[in-house]
Design an enzyme around this catalytic site. Structure first.
Site, PDB file in Angstrom:
ATOM      1  N   HIS A   1      21.373 -39.002 -39.940  1.00 20.57           N
ATOM      2  CA  HIS A   1      21.722 -38.951 -41.355  1.00 20.57           C
ATOM      3  C   HIS A   1      23.234 -39.058 -41.481  1.00 20.57           C
ATOM      4  O   HIS A   1      23.966 -38.672 -40.573  1.00 20.57           O
ATOM      5  CB  HIS A   1      21.206 -37.664 -41.998  1.00 20.57           C
ATOM      6  CG  HIS A   1      21.517 -36.428 -41.207  1.00 20.57           C
ATOM      7  ND1 HIS A   1      20.777 -36.043 -40.102  1.00 20.57           N
ATOM      8  CD2 HIS A   1      22.502 -35.519 -41.333  1.00 20.57           C
ATOM      9  CE1 HIS A   1      21.287 -34.932 -39.598  1.00 20.57           C
ATOM     10  NE2 HIS A   1      22.347 -34.591 -40.318  1.00 20.57           N
TER      11      HIS A   1
ATOM     12  N   ASN B   1      22.807 -31.337 -49.010  1.00 24.37           N
ATOM     13  CA  ASN B   1      22.755 -30.491 -47.828  1.00 24.37           C
ATOM     14  C   ASN B   1      22.466 -29.058 -48.275  1.00 24.37           C
ATOM     15  O   ASN B   1      23.122 -28.535 -49.163  1.00 24.37           O
ATOM     16  CB  ASN B   1      24.090 -30.563 -47.086  1.00 24.37           C
ATOM     17  CG  ASN B   1      24.017 -29.938 -45.713  1.00 24.37           C
ATOM     18  OD1 ASN B   1      23.370 -28.908 -45.508  1.00 24.37           O
ATOM     19  ND2 ASN B   1      24.671 -30.561 -44.753  1.00 24.37           N
TER      20      ASN B   1
END
Ligand code: ZN
Length: 163
Positions: free
Chosen positions: A121, A51
Site C-alpha cells: 500500500h 489509516n
C-alpha cells in the site's frame, strides 16, 4: 505511544474492531461489513482508505485490491488506478487540509517498518512544519486533532471528480 487526544478511540472500542479473518486490507477492499467505514474512494482495482493509526490527520493509504507484496507483480491497470488515487487523494488533502507538504511512500518488506507486509500500500501523509514529528520524537506522544470519521467525511467531500 500515548495519544493526547484520540476521540475516535471511544467509537472504535464501542463498536469493536471489524472481525476479519486473514488480510485486513483484502477485507476492506471486498467491502466486508463494517470494514469499509474509512474508505474514501473506490475503483475497480484499487481503493483509498484512512489509516486507522494516522501519523497526521488525513493520513491515507492507497491499496490495490489484489493481495500481494510484490510491486512488480501489479498490472499496468492496477498501477494506473493506484497512482490516480494517490493523485486524487493529494488533491483532496490540499483542498481540505492545506498541508505544507506531503510524504508519499511504500514500505516493502519486514525490515522497512511496514505494518502490513503481505499487502502492499502507498502511504499519503499530509505534513505541516512543526507537526507531530516533534511530539513523537520528544515524548512518544501523537497529537490527533480530529476524529477519523470527521477526516473521512471531509476527504469524501473534497475528493476530485475522476478524470
Ligand atoms: Zn490482502
Amino acid at each position: 505511544m500515548d495519544y493526547l487526544w484520540a476521540g475516535w478511540r471511544s467509537a472504535f472500542v464501542t463498536q469493536g474492531a471489524p472481525a476479519v479473518d486473514g488480510c485486513v486490507l483484502c477485507a476492506i477492499g471486498d467491502g466486508a461489513d463494517g470494514a469499509d467505514d474509512l474508505v474514501v474512494a473506490r475503483r475497480a482495482r484499487a481503493f483509498c482508505v484512512l489509516n486507522l493509526y494516522p501519523y497526521t490527520s488525513g493520513h491515507l493509504m492507497v491499496v490495490p485490491r489484489r493481495h500481494g507484496s510484490d510491486l512488480g507483480a501489479l498490472s499496468h491497470e492496477e498501477l494506473g488506478e493506484m497512482w490516480e488515487l494517490v493523485r486524487e487523494g493529494m488533491a483532496a488533502l490540499e483542498s481540505a487540509y492545506h498541508p505544507q507538504g506531503i510524504n508519499l511512500g511504500l514500505n516493502l518488506g519486514r525490515a522497512s517498518g511496514a505494518g502490513i507486509v503481505e499487502h502492499l500500500h502507498v502511504h499519503v501523509v499530509p505534513r505541516w512544519v512543526g507537526d507531530a514529528n516533534f511530539m513523537v520524537t520528544a515524548a512518544q506522544t501523537r497529537v490527533l486533532p480530529e476524529a477519523l470519521g470527521d477526516t473521512r467525511d471531509r476527504l469524501r467531500r473534497a475528493w476530485p471528480a475522476s478524470s
